[in-house]
Design a protein around this motif. Sequence first.
Motif, PDB file in Angstrom:
ATOM      1  N   GLN A  14      45.103  45.413  33.514  1.00 42.53           N
ATOM      2  CA  GLN A  14      45.986  43.921  34.067  1.00 42.53           C
ATOM      3  C   GLN A  14      47.275  44.290  34.557  1.00 42.53           C
ATOM      4  O   GLN A  14      47.494  43.664  35.636  1.00 42.53           O
ATOM      5  CB  GLN A  14      46.598  43.736  32.781  1.00 42.53           C
ATOM      6  CG  GLN A  14      44.983  42.563  32.476  1.00 42.53           C
ATOM      7  CD  GLN A  14      45.440  42.158  29.887  1.00 42.53           C
ATOM      8  OE1 GLN A  14      45.906  42.503  29.652  1.00 42.53           O
ATOM      9  NE2 GLN A  14      44.487  42.014  30.352  1.00 42.53           N
TER      10      GLN A  14
ATOM     11  N   LYS B 226      45.843  45.487  37.816  1.00 40.85           N
ATOM     12  CA  LYS B 226      45.540  44.313  38.847  1.00 40.85           C
ATOM     13  C   LYS B 226      46.910  43.792  40.036  1.00 40.85           C
ATOM     14  O   LYS B 226      46.836  43.613  40.266  1.00 40.85           O
ATOM     15  CB  LYS B 226      44.943  43.543  38.085  1.00 40.85           C
ATOM     16  CG  LYS B 226      43.090  44.105  37.832  1.00 40.85           C
ATOM     17  CD  LYS B 226      42.180  43.025  37.714  1.00 40.85           C
ATOM     18  CE  LYS B 226      41.220  44.073  37.408  1.00 40.85           C
ATOM     19  NZ  LYS B 226      39.577  43.256  37.514  1.00 40.85           N
TER      20      LYS B 226
ATOM     21  N   LYS C  17      48.822  45.823  42.348  1.00 46.36           N
ATOM     22  CA  LYS C  17      47.861  45.770  43.579  1.00 46.36           C
ATOM     23  C   LYS C  17      48.462  44.261  44.905  1.00 46.36           C
ATOM     24  O   LYS C  17      48.108  43.952  45.912  1.00 46.36           O
ATOM     25  CB  LYS C  17      46.523  45.551  42.828  1.00 46.36           C
ATOM     26  CG  LYS C  17      46.135  46.962  42.829  1.00 46.36           C
ATOM     27  CD  LYS C  17      44.208  46.711  43.579  1.00 46.36           C
ATOM     28  CE  LYS C  17      43.681  46.281  43.174  1.00 46.36           C
ATOM     29  NZ  LYS C  17      42.494  45.691  43.341  1.00 46.36           N
ATOM     30  N   LYS C  18      48.686  43.645  43.877  1.00 47.83           N
ATOM     31  CA  LYS C  18      49.543  42.369  44.829  1.00 47.83           C
ATOM     32  C   LYS C  18      50.767  42.916  45.490  1.00 47.83           C
ATOM     33  O   LYS C  18      51.393  41.909  46.572  1.00 47.83           O
ATOM     34  CB  LYS C  18      49.523  41.301  43.791  1.00 47.83           C
ATOM     35  CG  LYS C  18      48.194  40.838  43.273  1.00 47.83           C
ATOM     36  CD  LYS C  18      48.633  39.513  42.534  1.00 47.83           C
ATOM     37  CE  LYS C  18      46.738  39.131  41.036  1.00 47.83           C
ATOM     38  NZ  LYS C  18      46.997  38.398  40.325  1.00 47.83           N
TER      39      LYS C  18
ATOM     40  N   ALA D 196      37.980  45.350  33.855  1.00 47.46           N
ATOM     41  CA  ALA D 196      37.792  45.836  34.958  1.00 47.46           C
ATOM     42  C   ALA D 196      37.213  44.944  35.687  1.00 47.46           C
ATOM     43  O   ALA D 196      38.053  44.474  36.747  1.00 47.46           O
ATOM     44  CB  ALA D 196      37.637  46.869  35.085  1.00 47.46           C
ATOM     45  N   ASP D 197      36.378  43.997  35.451  1.00 48.00           N
ATOM     46  CA  ASP D 197      35.347  43.534  36.247  1.00 48.00           C
ATOM     47  C   ASP D 197      34.997  43.646  37.012  1.00 48.00           C
ATOM     48  O   ASP D 197      35.707  43.281  38.298  1.00 48.00           O
ATOM     49  CB  ASP D 197      36.373  41.750  36.640  1.00 48.00           C
ATOM     50  CG  ASP D 197      35.545  40.833  36.899  1.00 48.00           C
ATOM     51  OD1 ASP D 197      34.761  40.987  36.444  1.00 48.00           O
ATOM     52  OD2 ASP D 197      35.546  39.543  37.073  1.00 48.00           O
ATOM     53  N   ASN D 198      34.552  44.932  37.733  1.00 48.79           N
ATOM     54  CA  ASN D 198      33.775  45.158  39.229  1.00 48.79           C
ATOM     55  C   ASN D 198      34.810  45.503  40.223  1.00 48.79           C
ATOM     56  O   ASN D 198      34.448  45.620  41.196  1.00 48.79           O
ATOM     57  CB  ASN D 198      32.804  44.855  39.567  1.00 48.79           C
ATOM     58  CG  ASN D 198      31.880  44.823  38.668  1.00 48.79           C
ATOM     59  OD1 ASN D 198      31.449  46.047  38.172  1.00 48.79           O
ATOM     60  ND2 ASN D 198      30.688  43.305  38.325  1.00 48.79           N
ATOM     61  N   ASP D 199      36.189  45.294  39.211  1.00 47.97           N
ATOM     62  CA  ASP D 199      37.574  45.042  41.012  1.00 47.97           C
ATOM     63  C   ASP D 199      37.378  47.251  41.659  1.00 47.97           C
ATOM     64  O   ASP D 199      36.971  47.978  41.003  1.00 47.97           O
ATOM     65  CB  ASP D 199      38.747  45.989  40.102  1.00 47.97           C
ATOM     66  CG  ASP D 199      39.541  46.259  40.969  1.00 47.97           C
ATOM     67  OD1 ASP D 199      39.704  46.855  41.662  1.00 47.97           O
ATOM     68  OD2 ASP D 199      41.016  45.385  40.830  1.00 47.97           O
TER      69      ASP D 199
ATOM     70  N   ASP E 213      38.985  48.885  43.083  1.00 44.58           N
ATOM     71  CA  ASP E 213      39.806  50.162  42.850  1.00 44.58           C
ATOM     72  C   ASP E 213      40.056  50.558  41.392  1.00 44.58           C
ATOM     73  O   ASP E 213      41.181  51.740  41.103  1.00 44.58           O
ATOM     74  CB  ASP E 213      41.150  49.378  43.728  1.00 44.58           C
ATOM     75  CG  ASP E 213      41.061  48.973  44.781  1.00 44.58           C
ATOM     76  OD1 ASP E 213      40.347  49.691  45.406  1.00 44.58           O
ATOM     77  OD2 ASP E 213      42.099  48.010  44.958  1.00 44.58           O
ATOM     78  N   VAL E 214      39.281  49.957  40.581  1.00 37.80           N
ATOM     79  CA  VAL E 214      39.485  50.555  39.120  1.00 37.80           C
ATOM     80  C   VAL E 214      38.211  51.477  38.422  1.00 37.80           C
ATOM     81  O   VAL E 214      36.983  51.026  38.845  1.00 37.80           O
ATOM     82  CB  VAL E 214      39.402  49.242  37.915  1.00 37.80           C
ATOM     83  CG1 VAL E 214      40.219  49.978  36.948  1.00 37.80           C
ATOM     84  CG2 VAL E 214      40.819  48.765  38.593  1.00 37.80           C
TER      85      VAL E 214
END
Length: 436
Positions: A258, A261, A264-265, A300-303, A305-306
Amino acid sequence: MYDNQSEKYKKQYGELKPIDIHKYMLIIGAKEVEEIKRLASLLQDKTWCHVNSTFDGGGVAEMLKSVVPIAKGLGIKCKWFSIEGSENFYSITKRFHNIIQGLDQQFTIEDLLETYLETNKKNFINQRIVADMTIVHDPQPCASIVHGNYEGKMIWRCHIDTSEANEMIWNFLLPYINNYDGSIFSQRSFVKKGIKKPVYQIAPAIDPLSVKNRQRSEKEGYDTLSGFWSKYKIDPDRPIILAVSRYDVHKNQETIIQSFKKLKKDKIIRDLKPILIIVGNSATDDPEGIEMYRKIQAVADNDPDVYTLLNIENNDECIGALMKVAKLFVHISTKEGFGLVVTEALWQGTPVIGSDIGGIKLQVINGKTGYLVNPHNIHSIVTFMKYLLINADEREKLGYNAVEYVRENFLITTLVKKYLILMRFLLGIDYPYFTI
Ligand code: UDP
């Protein structure tokens, strides 16, 4: 139960051959080597045993793989036994572990009497351990002091933080703990009240000569990982944020993802294109690992970058290399007896963002070897991730301090030295200076 000298062990894990203490000379210096030899000199041919619940995975096994060969190299007869149990036994002892660390978990009388105590008993039906000193590690084999079959001085070594242990389970374990000649904790604050025997303090440690922890150059790290990069389709030129641990609820991998993520913003960070690599394994005495891994994958939900990886090939070489090439290491457990992964990352010269709890606090010295955060405070985790990613000078300074801090405090030679002092004390040779 079987031991490291059995064919079963050798077939599965190879042989634990003696290691000559002089091999550590360049890392710890001649004076320290001579001191360890002096301590071992009156322990020649004495027997020192260890009992735990897995030969594979987790910090205890990691340390014993080095402690046993070093002790053998010093002329001590050192043996490592691991008890065996059913899936149900490991599920119960994992709940012990969790409830001791403050989670709310349930037990039945059958769990305690029929499974936990019976397993401790059964492992000794054909086994008697006769030693000058036996160290029994963690709650899994703790009750074997009563239900097992030993002769000699006995010490219970607790690797977890019991300070907030559930009263019921603590009261169940206390009579067993108080049957030992003493117990060892990683730090004073971990000791819950009720122990009537001497308590010793010894911090865990890493082996600087092991495949994982030997120091390597960044170039060597990148080269070692060439197969790893292609297997997982990772671009090694992107800055790496690394986390390594078992998949376990207390390791708090969810918050790392989390935080990443959110990081990265940030506009500046977006241009740097960092990636998050989470490497984890599942110890054979930890039945919850795979389930936890699935949960973390879902977070991670298929991110893209993860990277959430399980049981990587060539584990030790790759973990050591990843720790070397990572820009920063994150270990924000909610409970942590010590956290060998923190020591390992620091030893590779990589600064650590660690949670302000347990054994992590002993290692991550704010602004010196890394930064301490509240494990639930995503804002501060993101702030330090960003700060370290964009400040190469700061990374270098912290990394240099980190190596020296580990050298001073957390190398396996120091651990062996403290065990030798304890053994000499128990055998009436002299007194320890680390009682608490
Ligand atoms: N480890 C490993 N591969 C993995 C995950 C962890 O080799 O995929 C090792 C890690 O390098 C460390 C040990 O397992 O040596 C974990 O010890 P730590 O004290 O950090 O945590 P524990 O598992 O004992 O709670």
